[in-house]
Design a protein around this motif. Structure first.
Motif, PDB file in Angstrom:
ATOM      1  N   THR A 149      -0.918   8.067  -2.189  1.00  0.00           N
ATOM      2  CA  THR A 149      -1.751   8.120  -3.395  1.00  0.00           C
ATOM      3  C   THR A 149      -2.959   7.187  -3.316  1.00  0.00           C
ATOM      4  O   THR A 149      -3.826   7.225  -4.186  1.00  0.00           O
ATOM      5  CB  THR A 149      -0.925   7.745  -4.626  1.00  0.00           C
TER       6      THR A 149
ATOM      7  N   GLN B 232      -2.724   4.033  -3.705  1.00  0.00           N
ATOM      8  CA  GLN B 232      -2.453   2.865  -4.544  1.00  0.00           C
ATOM      9  C   GLN B 232      -2.199   1.635  -3.691  1.00  0.00           C
ATOM     10  O   GLN B 232      -1.633   1.714  -2.600  1.00  0.00           O
ATOM     11  CB  GLN B 232      -1.225   3.111  -5.433  1.00  0.00           C
ATOM     12  N   GLN B 233      -2.572   0.475  -4.211  1.00  0.00           N
ATOM     13  CA  GLN B 233      -2.240  -0.788  -3.587  1.00  0.00           C
ATOM     14  C   GLN B 233      -2.172  -1.868  -4.653  1.00  0.00           C
ATOM     15  O   GLN B 233      -2.787  -1.750  -5.719  1.00  0.00           O
ATOM     16  CB  GLN B 233      -3.244  -1.162  -2.504  1.00  0.00           C
TER      17      GLN B 233
ATOM     18  N   GLN C  66       5.877   6.756  -5.910  1.00  0.00           N
ATOM     19  CA  GLN C  66       5.381   5.936  -7.011  1.00  0.00           C
ATOM     20  C   GLN C  66       5.504   4.461  -6.637  1.00  0.00           C
ATOM     21  O   GLN C  66       6.505   4.033  -6.045  1.00  0.00           O
ATOM     22  CB  GLN C  66       6.168   6.199  -8.307  1.00  0.00           C
TER      23      GLN C  66
ATOM     24  N   HIS D 221       0.832  -1.197   0.000  1.00  0.00           N
ATOM     25  CA  HIS D 221       0.000   0.000   0.000  1.00  0.00           C
ATOM     26  C   HIS D 221       0.871   1.253   0.000  1.00  0.00           C
ATOM     27  O   HIS D 221       1.862   1.325   0.731  1.00  0.00           O
ATOM     28  CB  HIS D 221      -0.904   0.023   1.226  1.00  0.00           C
TER      29      HIS D 221
END
Length: 449
Positions: A225, A227-228, A243, A221
């Motif tokens: 952001t 994101q995962q 990133q 994770h």
């Protein structure tokens, strides 16, 4: 004995010391009995209301309990006993709530050295806190069953039985089925285990964390952001510069940067030591560059000399210069008779008539500090008797560039003296070219790119 009669005898003030000790043991082992005592004490002294408040909030003060008891009771002795019982239980409850909880244990160490306020001996129980492993390998088993094996240098924060944070370094995480959901956090992202063994590497580069699945499955994770990503066997992910990047296989091995051209210049046997007594056969050894400073003019004072032929080096193309020395044990004297930190100085001999080493050197005829200029200093703790030390910087490079005859001679002295008496302190030694195990002194010249 049934516990209820003990409670009644305690509240009435009739319990013997032995009965009080027995009741104390029963209370420590039985939460239900503790609640019974609070309730009975409240009934006995008209303290039911404050008893319930104490049960809900163990921080209620003893003074408040006692004041309440006197407002609601006409039995001072029983009231005092009841109030003391409630206050005692409140204190025990508060201590139970505030005592640090053991969340992990060190189960194995391999040549490990630590910097930590937590215990670091194998088998030690650990509460929440930070462990910093400076050398070796160590395995920590969390109370959940998850195991984290650290490789030095690394730093791990223990947060709970189900969570740890790797601040820096490398770790392998092995999570059994009962600990599924275990989390390893890093400075910029985290991994949630779904039954697996995986590795985590927080590199020295700012904001870079790498996760690799050895076997099983994890989710990585990136909170910044949202994101995962899910990773399975031998898949990997890297978090860098906010990133999240995934790899179908292991993260590619980093490519080494081309090293700058380097010239190493050895002494080729042009080293020696001098002792003020001039007793070379008994106080010096050809394998050692020996240094010692004793306040006054003691005969055991020692200094070391080394010469380098730099005639073939293009010094105009040199960007940096460093002198390396390898410390070795001398076997003479005691480190405890020295200051905790010992300072050494390197002088560059500017009197060219004294800089060439020809034959055995003697104290008065050998170069002195006043025959040169100070090029730099370094320090060694008295507890250390092996390692690599030296000086570098512009003064050394300028001295080399000022040479006119192709040979430079350096003088090594110890500036710090001895404590707890004079004459029994450690003689520091550095390897000469003839030392059987360690390399002798050398100049490292880094060329301009």
């Amino acid at each position: 004995m049934d516990p209820n009669p003990l409670i009644y005898r305690y509240l009435s003030g009739e319990a013997t010391p032995a009965e009080i000790r027995e009741l104390d043991q029963l209370l420590a082992a039985d939460p239900a009995l503790r609640r019974t005592l609070i309730f009975e004490a409240g009934l006995d002294a008209g303290l039911r209301g404050i008893a319930l408040e104490t049960l809900a909030d163990p921080s209620v003060s003893q003074d408040r309990i006692i004041r309440h008891s006197f407002r609601h009771s006409f039995r001072p002795a029983a009231t005092a006993a009841a109030a003391a019982a409630i206050a005692l239980l409140a204190s025990l409850t508060w201590m139970h709530l505030t005592t640090p909880k053991v969340i992990a244990r060190i189960i194995s160490v391999e040549n490990a050295s630590w910097e930590s306020a937590l215990p670091t001996i194998e088998g030690s129980e650990l509460t929440a806190g930070q462990l910093t492993l400076t050398s070796g390998i160590a395995t920590i088993r969390f109370s959940s069953g998850a195991e984290v094996t650290l490789e030095a240098p690394s730093s791990l924060i223990l947060e709970s039985p189900m969570r740890g944070k790797l601040i820096s370094g490398f770790a392998v995480v092995d999570v059994p089925e009962p600990a599924i959901g275990f989390i390893i956090d890093t400075p910029n992202g985290y991994a949630v285990d779904h039954g697996t063994k995986f590795s985590v590497n927080v590199s020295g580069e700012p904001g870079e964390s790498n996760f690799e699945v050895i076997k099983g499955e994890i989710s990585v994770h990136l909170p910044a952001t949202g994101q995962q990503v899910r990773l399975k066997d031998e898949q990997a992910a890297s978090i860098s510069k906010q990133q999240l990047t995934t790899f179908s296989e292991q993260i590619p091995e980093k490519q080494l940067k081309p090293a700058p051209a380097v010239i190493r210049i050895n002494t080729h046997g042009r080293t020696d030591s001098v002792v003020r007594s001039n007793a070379r056969d008994t106080q010096l050894h050809p394998d050692f560059l020996m240094v010692r400073h004793i306040d006054g003019t003691r005969p055991q004072e020692r200094r070391a000399l080394m010469s380098f032929n730099i005639s073939k080096a293009d010094l105009s193309s040199v960007a940096k210069a460093k002198l390396w020395l390898n410390q070795v044990p001398s076997g003479i004297g005691f480190a405890t008779r020295l200051p905790v930190i010992n300072r050494f100085a390197i002088y560059g001999i500017t009197d060219e008539s004294k800089e060439t080493l020809k034959g055995p050197a003697y104290w008065k005829k050998s170069p002195q500090p006043e025959d040169g200029i100070l090029l730099g200093t370094f320090e060694i703790p008295r507890s250390i008797q092996t390692g690599q030390f030296g000086i570098e910087g512009q003064p050394l490079l300028d001295f080399l560039k000022s040479d006119t005859n192709g040979t430079v001679t350096l003088l090594l002295v110890r500036e710090t003296g001895e404590i707890h008496g004079k004459g029994a302190g450690l003689v520091h030694a550095f390897a000469s070219d003839s030392h059987p195990a360690a390399p002798g002194p050398f100049l490292k010249l880094v060329m301009k790119e």
